[in-house]
Write an enzyme that holds these catalytic residues in place. Sequence first.
Site, PDB file in Angstrom:
ATOM      1  N   ALA A   1       1.313  -6.196   6.299  1.00  0.00           N
ATOM      2  CA  ALA A   1       0.761  -4.870   6.583  1.00  0.00           C
ATOM      3  C   ALA A   1       0.520  -4.097   5.288  1.00  0.00           C
ATOM      4  O   ALA A   1      -0.460  -3.338   5.190  1.00  0.00           O
ATOM      5  CB  ALA A   1       1.696  -4.095   7.501  1.00  0.00           C
TER       6      ALA A   1
ATOM      7  N   GLY B   1      -2.670  -5.479   4.062  1.00  0.00           N
ATOM      8  CA  GLY B   1      -3.685  -5.224   5.076  1.00  0.00           C
ATOM      9  C   GLY B   1      -4.140  -3.780   5.099  1.00  0.00           C
ATOM     10  O   GLY B   1      -5.320  -3.496   5.310  1.00  0.00           O
ATOM     11  N   ASP B   2      -3.230  -2.853   4.876  1.00  0.00           N
ATOM     12  CA  ASP B   2      -3.560  -1.428   4.821  1.00  0.00           C
ATOM     13  C   ASP B   2      -4.579  -1.178   3.717  1.00  0.00           C
ATOM     14  O   ASP B   2      -5.589  -0.498   3.930  1.00  0.00           O
ATOM     15  CB  ASP B   2      -2.284  -0.620   4.581  1.00  0.00           C
ATOM     16  CG  ASP B   2      -2.548   0.860   4.416  1.00  0.00           C
ATOM     17  OD1 ASP B   2      -3.201   1.444   5.301  1.00  0.00           O
ATOM     18  OD2 ASP B   2      -2.105   1.432   3.411  1.00  0.00           O
ATOM     19  N   ALA B   3      -4.348  -1.756   2.548  1.00  0.00           N
ATOM     20  CA  ALA B   3      -5.258  -1.563   1.416  1.00  0.00           C
ATOM     21  C   ALA B   3      -6.613  -2.225   1.664  1.00  0.00           C
ATOM     22  O   ALA B   3      -7.658  -1.645   1.371  1.00  0.00           O
ATOM     23  CB  ALA B   3      -4.622  -2.124   0.145  1.00  0.00           C
TER      24      ALA B   3
END
Length: 141
Positions: free
Chosen positions: A26, A29-31
């Site tokens: 995550a 994945g957020d970036a």
Amino acid sequence: MFPDETEINRLFTDADPKGLSGLSLAFIGDAVYELLIRRYILSKGEAKVSTLHKEAVKLVNADYQADMTEILMPLLTEEEISVFKRGRNAHSAHTPKNKSEAQYHKSTGFEALIGYLYLKKDTVRLNEIFSVILLQGEENE
């Protein structure tokens, strides 16, 4: 002088996404999701930074990501569902005050899936999923 490609590759050895925790997936994945959204918004030709930011906030938030998981679930493979659940079920010491715990966990699962596909270098699948998200976002406008 800039390093050559071999030196760059040595510096950026990829982690095995199958061995990473849901929260680690995550994290990346957020970036990745944020970057994809920003790239998409720029491609629409918006020029004012305030407008760009407002558009990004609509698509990069826990509620929107959690809503997208409902749409994506029937389209995911068993492996992708497993990664999503690994992220969703991960326990973080932090939960935003303005989001429900369920929404936050779903969005973490969503980000874990994005991170997994990115680290796996499955750009075709990442683009398929991102296209579904963008089409849904345009329908919601």
